[in-house]
Design a protein around this motif. Sequence first.
Motif, PDB file in Angstrom:
ATOM      1  N   GLY A 139      42.293  15.274  -8.781  1.00  0.00           N
ATOM      2  CA  GLY A 139      42.928  14.032  -8.359  1.00  0.00           C
ATOM      3  C   GLY A 139      43.814  13.471  -9.464  1.00  0.00           C
ATOM      4  N   GLU A 140      44.094  12.176  -9.383  1.00  0.00           N
ATOM      5  CA  GLU A 140      44.907  11.513 -10.418  1.00  0.00           C
ATOM      6  C   GLU A 140      44.049  11.479 -11.690  1.00  0.00           C
ATOM      7  OE1 GLU A 140      48.159  10.459 -11.716  1.00  0.00           O
ATOM      8  OE2 GLU A 140      48.352  10.158  -9.560  1.00  0.00           O
ATOM      9  N   ASN A 142      41.928  11.021 -15.129  1.00  0.00           N
ATOM     10  CA  ASN A 142      41.399   9.917 -15.950  1.00  0.00           C
ATOM     11  C   ASN A 142      41.729  10.133 -17.415  1.00  0.00           C
ATOM     12  OD1 ASN A 142      40.158   8.891 -13.651  1.00  0.00           O
ATOM     13  ND2 ASN A 142      38.369  10.197 -13.951  1.00  0.00           N
ATOM     14  N   HIS A 154      37.067  12.642  -6.580  1.00  0.00           N
ATOM     15  CA  HIS A 154      37.029  11.195  -6.398  1.00  0.00           C
ATOM     16  C   HIS A 154      38.331  10.601  -5.916  1.00  0.00           C
ATOM     17  CE1 HIS A 154      33.029  11.047  -7.729  1.00  0.00           C
ATOM     18  NE2 HIS A 154      33.298  11.484  -8.943  1.00  0.00           N
ATOM     19  N   ASN A 155      39.428  10.981  -6.546  1.00  0.00           N
ATOM     20  CA  ASN A 155      40.702  10.363  -6.142  1.00  0.00           C
ATOM     21  C   ASN A 155      41.730  11.455  -5.861  1.00  0.00           C
ATOM     22  OD1 ASN A 155      40.702  11.146  -8.765  1.00  0.00           O
ATOM     23  ND2 ASN A 155      41.358   9.193  -9.638  1.00  0.00           N
ATOM     24  N   THR A 157      44.555  13.238  -4.045  1.00  0.00           N
ATOM     25  CA  THR A 157      45.648  12.547  -3.365  1.00  0.00           C
ATOM     26  C   THR A 157      46.138  13.271  -2.112  1.00  0.00           C
ATOM     27  OG1 THR A 157      47.203  13.674  -4.828  1.00  0.00           O
ATOM     28  CG2 THR A 157      46.492  11.476  -5.499  1.00  0.00           C
ATOM     29  N   LYS A 162      41.725  18.437  -1.148  1.00  0.00           N
ATOM     30  CA  LYS A 162      40.384  18.201  -0.604  1.00  0.00           C
ATOM     31  C   LYS A 162      39.763  19.502  -0.091  1.00  0.00           C
ATOM     32  CE  LYS A 162      40.966  13.359   0.635  1.00  0.00           C
ATOM     33  NZ  LYS A 162      41.212  12.417   1.740  1.00  0.00           N
ATOM     34  N   ILE A 308      50.886  13.867  -7.601  1.00  0.00           N
ATOM     35  CA  ILE A 308      50.268  13.239  -8.780  1.00  0.00           C
ATOM     36  C   ILE A 308      51.362  13.055  -9.831  1.00  0.00           C
ATOM     37  CG2 ILE A 308      48.734  13.871 -10.726  1.00  0.00           C
ATOM     38  CD1 ILE A 308      46.865  15.051  -8.545  1.00  0.00           C
TER      39      ILE A 308
END
Length: 360
Positions: A139-140, A142, A154-155, A157, A162, A308
């Motif tokens: 995801g994006e 951290n 978790h995130n 996009t 997925k 992203i």
Amino acid sequence: MSHLSTVFVTGGAGYIGSHCIVELLSAGYEVVVVDNFVNSVNGPDGESVALKRVEAITGKTVTFYECDLLDKTALENIFAKHKIDCVIHFAAIKSVGESMEYPLLYYKNNLIGMLNLLEIMEQFGCFQLVFSSSCTVYGEPNFLPITETHSVGHNITNVYGKTKYFIEEMLEDITHANKKWNIIALRYFNPLGAHPSGLIGEDPIKPFANIMPLISQVAIGHLPILTIFGGDYSTPDGTGIRDYIHVMDLASGHVAALNMLQKSHQNYKVYNLGTGQGVSVLQLVKTFERVTGTAIPYKIVERREGDISVMYANAELAERELEWKSKHSLEEMCVDFWRWQTMNPDGYRTKSTKMTNGHR
């Protein structure tokens, strides 16, 4: 390594699959390949043009079947014919933008295809798997560069990411339940380039989703202008930053993963395959112009849904444990891809089989 190991490669007529098969054959593996041609070119007699060229490059033969992983019976018949020692699973549809438009298509193809394959593998007592995953599972980010310990799921996009995440979860669950499984998931960053011979390269059937074919289509005059999605990211030049990796480095990473599975029981392990260098879209365009002597007119439009902003790898774990490291520079990625494009202006196709925009 036993030089008689037979590797079953799904999606092997595609861009990454075909380059990987060159490395597998060179490393002494026997290869059985399936593809459904949903995003690769088939020639007369239902053969893969790319795989014919892989045979020309390596001087070895490839056993090929046209087969869709959603057709479980066809898959079972192939496993019944060959003694498969390990599987490399590439087959998936993989366009971020398309996945947002057709989520059901992506879930059905990517998840059911994987389930069918795992069930057939279990049925035939084959428990060694290298899975083609993706950095989209992070995801994006951290933190950067991203290590394998970064949280996943978790995130995310986009739907494509997925599907890769859900499959990773599936693989982790089956390895908990049955210790016979020996699985490595390789999280790719952004593959570019082509085999240095210029005989094989990236030639997707669907409207181009990856940036390098688009850049070189503009360079060769097939497209008037390059569209760059997003010029307002918080990056030095406003365009997205990616970790571009030469497809031959990616291919050698799969051989390194297979060697690891044969040497030791991993149960379930994930590795990043990237260079560790972040490169912006505009930097890539400028590098391509410089090394090929071409001009790439471009326009910047709104961001694309699902993209992203910045993503690049920490690939030290693969270096340490798989003894693998990317070797090729961004310049080489551009030069090798341009060689493929200029030697094959229409890719693997003749003029009559030009790309259509159809979805099956």
